[in-house]
Write a protein that holds these residues in place. Structure first.
Motif, PDB file in Angstrom:
ATOM      1  N   THR A 150      33.016  44.604  42.544  1.00 45.55           N
ATOM      2  CA  THR A 150      34.357  44.042  42.404  1.00 45.55           C
ATOM      3  C   THR A 150      35.131  44.349  43.665  1.00 45.55           C
ATOM      4  OG1 THR A 150      34.322  44.337  40.006  1.00 45.55           O
ATOM      5  CG2 THR A 150      36.477  44.040  41.039  1.00 45.55           C
ATOM      6  N   PHE A 151      35.677  43.289  44.269  1.00 47.19           N
ATOM      7  CA  PHE A 151      36.370  43.426  45.541  1.00 47.19           C
ATOM      8  C   PHE A 151      37.606  42.551  45.519  1.00 47.19           C
ATOM      9  CE2 PHE A 151      36.076  43.094  50.406  1.00 47.19           C
ATOM     10  CZ  PHE A 151      36.576  44.376  50.584  1.00 47.19           C
ATOM     11  N   LYS A 152      38.748  43.165  45.767  1.00 45.09           N
ATOM     12  CA  LYS A 152      40.029  42.455  45.763  1.00 45.09           C
ATOM     13  C   LYS A 152      40.235  41.692  44.456  1.00 45.09           C
ATOM     14  CE  LYS A 152      41.869  41.148  49.549  1.00 45.09           C
ATOM     15  NZ  LYS A 152      42.273  40.435  50.772  1.00 45.09           N
ATOM     16  N   GLY A 153      39.892  42.335  43.346  1.00 45.18           N
ATOM     17  CA  GLY A 153      40.146  41.776  42.022  1.00 45.18           C
ATOM     18  C   GLY A 153      39.135  40.769  41.519  1.00 45.18           C
ATOM     19  N   MET A 168      33.414  40.577  54.507  1.00 40.94           N
ATOM     20  CA  MET A 168      34.626  40.900  53.748  1.00 40.94           C
ATOM     21  C   MET A 168      34.955  42.386  53.852  1.00 40.94           C
ATOM     22  SD  MET A 168      33.796  38.661  50.319  1.00 40.94           S
ATOM     23  CE  MET A 168      35.042  39.515  49.343  1.00 40.94           C
ATOM     24  N   LEU A 169      33.925  43.231  53.783  1.00 38.98           N
ATOM     25  CA  LEU A 169      34.142  44.675  53.806  1.00 38.98           C
ATOM     26  C   LEU A 169      34.742  45.130  55.129  1.00 38.98           C
ATOM     27  CD1 LEU A 169      33.596  47.225  52.061  1.00 38.98           C
ATOM     28  CD2 LEU A 169      31.424  47.461  53.279  1.00 38.98           C
ATOM     29  N   SER A 171      40.755  46.683  54.178  1.00 38.67           N
ATOM     30  CA  SER A 171      40.843  48.134  54.034  1.00 38.67           C
ATOM     31  C   SER A 171      40.606  48.582  52.592  1.00 38.67           C
ATOM     32  CB  SER A 171      42.221  48.620  54.498  1.00 38.67           C
ATOM     33  OG  SER A 171      43.261  47.996  53.739  1.00 38.67           O
ATOM     34  N   GLU A 172      40.548  47.641  51.651  1.00 37.67           N
ATOM     35  CA  GLU A 172      40.346  48.005  50.255  1.00 37.67           C
ATOM     36  C   GLU A 172      38.900  48.445  50.018  1.00 37.67           C
ATOM     37  OE1 GLU A 172      41.714  45.192  47.363  1.00 37.67           O
ATOM     38  OE2 GLU A 172      43.356  44.505  48.655  1.00 37.67           O
ATOM     39  N   TYR A 217      34.057  55.722  52.559  1.00 38.98           N
ATOM     40  CA  TYR A 217      33.416  55.002  51.449  1.00 38.98           C
ATOM     41  C   TYR A 217      32.668  55.971  50.533  1.00 38.98           C
ATOM     42  CZ  TYR A 217      34.502  50.825  54.145  1.00 38.98           C
ATOM     43  OH  TYR A 217      35.166  49.837  54.839  1.00 38.98           O
ATOM     44  N   LEU A 218      31.937  56.924  51.111  1.00 41.60           N
ATOM     45  CA  LEU A 218      31.244  57.923  50.310  1.00 41.60           C
ATOM     46  C   LEU A 218      32.236  58.790  49.538  1.00 41.60           C
ATOM     47  CD1 LEU A 218      28.395  59.172  52.677  1.00 41.60           C
ATOM     48  CD2 LEU A 218      28.099  57.997  50.496  1.00 41.60           C
TER      49      LEU A 218
END
Length: 291
Positions: A31-34, A51-52, A56-57, A165-166
């Motif tokens: 799930t990314f940006k909703g 996208m990643l 920054s999310e 991220y970790l």
């Protein structure tokens, strides 16, 4: 018998090749940006890593539900009740446990589950060997023995440029991770074989030094002259992948398998800079290659 894997088991195969080998893959989700995407169904790896790197999310990953896995089992069992379900480490994902629950929803299937205790291509090597063994008529006991021998012989190491991220994914201690981040530390991380969890194997102040230290761990594991089977995966860092290959080629003799992009559900926890290596004595893998 048919093979089921999850998308944390990296195979680097076309759908046609997977079909020929009797391998079915159940996607994990991110799930990314909703918005939620199923790996290999709603989004591919190149799209995800683009996208990643542009946002920054943090993405959030999720294992397939027992119901989704059961749907795959049911479709297979309608033609062949014998299924070998191979999964990334239960120490890093709940997918293996979800698969065991799913088996209870398909009583007409005879399902054997196997925890690879690792991930990515190290898991993929086990799954590919299993599929080849099944194809030539090996009994399930022999197939499981082959996978265990490959798992025992194979090591996985990876390094990366950023820790956030970790830290966010809870894969390392927030306190240790924060201190390392402040010190700009680049960790070298492995996967231990008992519980299949991450362990820190070393660290460096620069990414270049982290690559050198990773190579030193490989050469310290085996005597000079040992021929290795090796494969590199990366997220959005092909230069780092080339750097690792070149550094290892200067010291070791490797039978290289093709480099490729790591599963997005794994890269979501490590970030776009990750570079990973699976390696094992070539002689051991050739004994069970069955190709």
């Amino acid at each position: 018998m048919k093979i089921v894997v999850d998308s944390g088991v990296d195979l680097n195969m076309t759908p046609e090749t997977m079909s020929e080998m009797g391998i079915h893959q159940v996607p994990l989700s991110v799930t990314f940006k909703g918005k939620t995407y199923r790996e290999g169904v709603d989004i591919d790896r190149v799209q995800f890593y683009s996208m990643l790197s542009e946002n920054s999310e943090f993405p959030v990953t999720s294992q397939p539900s027992p119901g989704l896995i059961a749907e795959t089992y049911k479709a297979i069992a309608s033609k062949d009740p014998d299924i070998l379900s191979i999964h990334m480490s239960s120490g890093l994902s709940g997918t293996y446990d979800a698969a065991r629950v799913a088996a209870g929803l398909v009583p007409n299937a005879k399902i054997t589950h196997f925890d690879t205790k690792t991930l990515s291509v190290a898991s993929g090597w086990q799954a590919i060997a299993a599929a080849r063994a099944v194809k030539v008529g090996q009994p399930i006991e022999q197939v499981l023995s082959i996978m265990k021998r490959i798992g025992d012989a194979t090591d996985t190491l990876f390094t990366l440029k950023e820790l956030r991220y970790l830290i966010h994914g809870g894969r390392i201690s927030h306190i240790k991770g924060l201190m390392a981040s402040l010190l700009n530390i680049k960790p070298i991380i492995g996967v231990e074989k008992v519980h299949g969890k991450y362990v820190q194997m070393g660290q460096a102040r620069t990414f270049n030094n982290a690559i050198e230290n990773l190579v030193s761990l490989v050469t310290g594991r085996y005597p000079a002259g040992t021929k290795l089977r090796a494969q590199i995966v990366y997220a959005q860092n092909p230069d780092g992948a080339d750097m690792l290959k070149n550094a290892l080629d200067k010291i070791s003799k490797c039978d290289w398998m093709p480099k490729f992009t790591i599963s997005l559900v794994l890269g979501a926890h490590t970030g776009p800079s990750v570079v990973g290596l699976a390696f094992a004595p070539d002689a051991t893998l050739r004994e069970v290659d069955l190709s």
